[in-house]
Enzyme design. Structure first.
Site, PDB file in Angstrom:
ATOM      1  N   GLU A  40      70.206  24.671  36.295  1.00 48.51           N
ATOM      2  CA  GLU A  40      69.677  23.411  36.809  1.00 48.51           C
ATOM      3  C   GLU A  40      68.262  23.601  37.336  1.00 48.51           C
ATOM      4  O   GLU A  40      67.900  24.673  37.834  1.00 48.51           O
ATOM      5  CB  GLU A  40      70.558  22.871  37.946  1.00 48.51           C
ATOM      6  CG  GLU A  40      71.987  22.585  37.533  1.00 48.51           C
ATOM      7  CD  GLU A  40      72.837  22.128  38.697  1.00 48.51           C
ATOM      8  OE1 GLU A  40      72.476  22.442  39.844  1.00 48.51           O
ATOM      9  OE2 GLU A  40      73.854  21.462  38.453  1.00 48.51           O
ATOM     10  N   HIS A  48      68.797  12.556  48.990  1.00 46.86           N
ATOM     11  CA  HIS A  48      70.165  12.313  48.539  1.00 46.86           C
ATOM     12  C   HIS A  48      70.410  10.810  48.640  1.00 46.86           C
ATOM     13  O   HIS A  48      70.623  10.282  49.725  1.00 46.86           O
ATOM     14  CB  HIS A  48      71.150  13.099  49.407  1.00 46.86           C
ATOM     15  CG  HIS A  48      72.570  12.955  48.968  1.00 46.86           C
ATOM     16  ND1 HIS A  48      73.635  13.471  49.673  1.00 46.86           N
ATOM     17  CD2 HIS A  48      73.110  12.356  47.871  1.00 46.86           C
ATOM     18  CE1 HIS A  48      74.760  13.191  49.045  1.00 46.86           C
ATOM     19  NE2 HIS A  48      74.467  12.510  47.953  1.00 46.86           N
ATOM     20  N   GLU A 101      76.179   8.953  42.943  1.00 46.45           N
ATOM     21  CA  GLU A 101      75.154   9.467  43.835  1.00 46.45           C
ATOM     22  C   GLU A 101      74.085  10.189  43.015  1.00 46.45           C
ATOM     23  O   GLU A 101      74.370  10.771  41.968  1.00 46.45           O
ATOM     24  CB  GLU A 101      75.771  10.424  44.863  1.00 46.45           C
ATOM     25  CG  GLU A 101      76.853   9.773  45.708  1.00 46.45           C
ATOM     26  CD  GLU A 101      77.441  10.730  46.735  1.00 46.45           C
ATOM     27  OE1 GLU A 101      76.802  11.763  47.020  1.00 46.45           O
ATOM     28  OE2 GLU A 101      78.526  10.434  47.248  1.00 46.45           O
ATOM     29  N   ASN A 117      82.025   9.828  43.719  1.00 40.92           N
ATOM     30  CA  ASN A 117      83.091   9.936  44.716  1.00 40.92           C
ATOM     31  C   ASN A 117      84.249   9.032  44.354  1.00 40.92           C
ATOM     32  O   ASN A 117      84.059   7.843  44.080  1.00 40.92           O
ATOM     33  CB  ASN A 117      82.570   9.550  46.107  1.00 40.92           C
ATOM     34  CG  ASN A 117      81.889  10.721  46.790  1.00 40.92           C
ATOM     35  OD1 ASN A 117      82.370  11.841  46.724  1.00 40.92           O
ATOM     36  ND2 ASN A 117      80.755  10.474  47.413  1.00 40.92           N
ATOM     37  N   ARG A 119      86.457   7.887  46.326  1.00 40.57           N
ATOM     38  CA  ARG A 119      86.968   7.425  47.625  1.00 40.57           C
ATOM     39  C   ARG A 119      85.937   6.487  48.244  1.00 40.57           C
ATOM     40  O   ARG A 119      84.836   6.316  47.720  1.00 40.57           O
ATOM     41  CB  ARG A 119      87.190   8.614  48.563  1.00 40.57           C
ATOM     42  CG  ARG A 119      85.939   9.489  48.700  1.00 40.57           C
ATOM     43  CD  ARG A 119      86.048  10.494  49.802  1.00 40.57           C
ATOM     44  NE  ARG A 119      84.952  11.436  49.818  1.00 40.57           N
ATOM     45  CZ  ARG A 119      83.713  11.172  50.227  1.00 40.57           C
ATOM     46  NH1 ARG A 119      83.405   9.960  50.656  1.00 40.57           N
ATOM     47  NH2 ARG A 119      82.777  12.102  50.219  1.00 40.57           N
ATOM     48  N   ARG A 181      77.402   9.856  62.500  1.00 42.50           N
ATOM     49  CA  ARG A 181      78.803  10.287  62.622  1.00 42.50           C
ATOM     50  C   ARG A 181      78.897  11.300  63.759  1.00 42.50           C
ATOM     51  O   ARG A 181      78.333  12.391  63.680  1.00 42.50           O
ATOM     52  CB  ARG A 181      79.306  10.892  61.315  1.00 42.50           C
ATOM     53  CG  ARG A 181      79.673   9.850  60.277  1.00 42.50           C
ATOM     54  CD  ARG A 181      80.277  10.498  59.048  1.00 42.50           C
ATOM     55  NE  ARG A 181      79.252  11.087  58.199  1.00 42.50           N
ATOM     56  CZ  ARG A 181      79.511  11.994  57.246  1.00 42.50           C
ATOM     57  NH1 ARG A 181      80.739  12.429  57.084  1.00 42.50           N
ATOM     58  NH2 ARG A 181      78.542  12.454  56.509  1.00 42.50           N
TER      59      ARG A 181
END
Length: 414
Positions: A40, A48, A101, A117, A119, A181
Site C-alpha cells: 500500500e 480519516h 470509510e 463497518n 454496525r 467519547r
C-alpha cells in the site's frame, strides 16, 4: 515511493525487495500461514473521513454526509465530498450494503477506500445532529423488521430512504457538531483502562448538548468490558463555537473516581492545530499532555485522603480524619491552603516509605509535616519541597461523602 509490508514501513527503494521477501516469509511461516502480502502507498499525514450510508439490502442506498469525529469535516471540499459520497453509495449499491470509510491524503486531497463497518457508527449522533428528526437506531430496527417481512427491506420511497431530504439538510444546515467519547482510562499511563466505582457523576445541561451515557453516581466500571463512560455531543453555528462549547462541557463534567480522559480531551480542543481544523492522523504523535496529577508508585502504610474535621456524623458511621490534626493543619498552611483542605496521610516506618510520580510542575507547594522523615526529589535529598506557582490545592476531584472527603473503613476518600 512509500510502501507498507504488514506493519513495516520502507521508504528506500533498495530495501523494498528484501523487505518484501522477508515479510512474505514471515506471513507464511508465523503469522497467517499464507504468503499473500498487501503493498500500500503510505501517506505521512492523512484524514480519516467516514461517510454515513444507509441501505435497505435491496440495492437502494442513501448517504447522510461525512464525519471526521466532527461534522462537517473542516478539511474536505464540496467537490471531494461529493466524489467520496458518490463512491460510497456506488460501492454499497453494488454489494447491497450499508456504510463506508475513506483515508484522505492531507496534501493532495486524494481519497482511498479504507474499510466498511457492519454496525452503527460510534459517531452516529453527530450525523443525527445535522439531520433534524433522524434516528439511525430506529432506522436499523425498522430495516431489521422489514428484512424479515415480504418486502425484504425498507421501501425505497420512504422518508428515511429519500436522498433529497438529506441533500437538503446538508445544503441548508448551519450546524456544526463534535463528539467526545469519555473513557475510564488513564492518558498519563498509555490510556490504561481504569476500572472502579464512580464516586460522583454530574453532567451539565444545555440545549446544544447531548449526553449518551449509562452511568450515574455509584456505577462500577468493571475490567470485563469496554470502559466507555459516555459520549458528549455538542452543536454550534460554527466550528469555532462548537469547539468552544466542547471545552466548556469537558471542564464542567464531573466524573469523579478512577482516572478518565476528560482533561485530555479539553487539552486537545484547546490546541491551536485542532481549533484550526488542521489535525491529521499524525496529530497525536507530537501532542503533549501534562495533567496536574501524580501517581502513587508506593503507598507506604495506610496511605489515605483525609480532611478536617473528618467524618463525624455518628449513627454508627466510623469516624475519620487525620491522626495528627496539628501537623495536618500546619502542612495545609505551609502549602497556602485552608487548614481543613483534604491531603494525603501515610504511616512511614523504616523501609516502608512512599513514592510519588508527578506528571507536571503545576503543583503549588508540597508540604510534608509530622515526624522526621527523609525526603528526596529525583533521588536528591531535600529539606523543603516547593513546585512552580499554581492556583488551588487539595484534591478537587475527590467528592465529599457523608459530609467529608476523608477515607474510613471503605467509606469515601480514596
Amino acid at each position: 515511493m512509500y510502501s507498507i509490508f504488514g506493519p513495516e514501513l520502507q521508504n528506500v527503494p533498495t530495501k523494498i525487495c528484501p523487505a518484501y521477501i522477508a515479510e512474505k516469509s514471515r506471513c507464511e511461516t508465523s503469522l497467517f500461514h499464507n504468503e499473500g502480502v498487501f503493498v500500500e502507498r503510505y501517506y505521512p499525514a492523512a484524514r480519516h473521513i467516514e461517510i454515513q450510508v444507509f441501505g435497505n439490502g435491496l440495492g437502494d442506498v442513501v448517504h447522510m454526509g461525512e464525519m471526521e469525529c466532527s461534522t462537517p469535516s473542516p478539511f474536505v471540499t464540496s467537490h471531494s465530498l461529493a466524489d467520496m459520497c458518490d463512491a460510497a453509495v456506488k460501492l454499497c449499491r453494488t454489494i447491497k450494503y450499508s456504510s463506508a470509510e475513506f483515508l484522505v491524503d492531507d496534501e493532495s486531497g486524494v481519497f482511498f477506500f479504507l474499510e466498511m463497518n457492519t454496525r452503527i457508527h460510534v459517531e452516529h449522533a453527530i450525523t443525527e445532529a445535522i439531520h433534524p428528526g433522524l434516528d439511525l437506531i430506529e432506522m436499523m430496527l425498522a430495516q431489521g423488521i422489514a428484512h424479515r417481512s415480504e418486502a425484504k427491506g425498507l421501501d425505497h420511497a420512504s422518508p428515511g430512504m429519500t436522498q433529497a431530504i438529506y441533500d437538503k439538510n446538508l445544503v441548508e444546515s448551519r450546524v456544526h457538531a463534535i463528539e467526545a467519547r469519555v473513557y475510564s482510562e488513564n492518558p498519563s499511563e498509555g490510556f490504561k483502562p481504569s476500572p472502579g466505582i464512580l464516586q460522583f457523576v454530574e453532567f451539565p445541561e444545555e440545549n446544544w448538548l447531548r449526553v449518551d451515557s449509562w452511568v450515574s453516581t455509584g456505577t462500577e466500571v468493571t475490567r470485563l468490558f469496554d470502559p466507555l463512560i459516555c459520549k458528549l455531543i455538542v452543536t454550534g453555528s460554527t466550528r469555532q463555537q462548537a469547539v468552544s462549547r466542547m471545552i466548556q462541557v469537558l471542564k464542567a463534567c464531573k466524573v469523579f473516581g478512577p482516572p478518565n480522559n476528560l482533561a485530555y480531551f479539553a487539552s486537545i480542543c484547546d490546541n491551536t492545530i485542532f481549533k484550526e481544523g488542521k489535525a491529521t492522523t499524525r496529530f497525536l504523535d507530537n501532542f503533549e499532555f501534562s495533567p496536574s496529577a501524580f501517581t502513587v508508585l508506593s503507598a507506604g502504610i495506610e496511605m489515605t485522603i483525609q480532611d478536617l474535621p473528618g467524618r463525624r456524623i455518628g449513627l454508627g458511621i466510623p469516624q475519620s480524619g487525620p491522626m495528627d490534626s496539628q501537623a495536618f493543619s500546619a502542612a495545609n498552611i505551609l502549602a497556602g491552603n485552608t487548614p481543613e483542605t483534604e491531603a494525603l496521610e501515610t504511616v512511614t516506618l523504616p523501609g516502608t516509605g512512599c513514592k510519588l510520580e508527578f506528571h507536571s510542575f503545576a503543583i503549588q507547594v508540597v508540604a510534608i509535616t509530622g515526624k522526621p522523615a527523609t525526603v528526596k526529589i529525583n533521588g536528591a535529598q531535600v529539606s523543603i519541597i516547593a513546585g512552580l506557582p499554581s492556583p488551588g490545592g487539595g484534591f478537587p476531584e475527590v467528592p465529599q461523602y457523608l459530609g467529608s472527603k476523608s477515607t474510613s473503613m471503605g467509606l469515601g476518600g480514596y
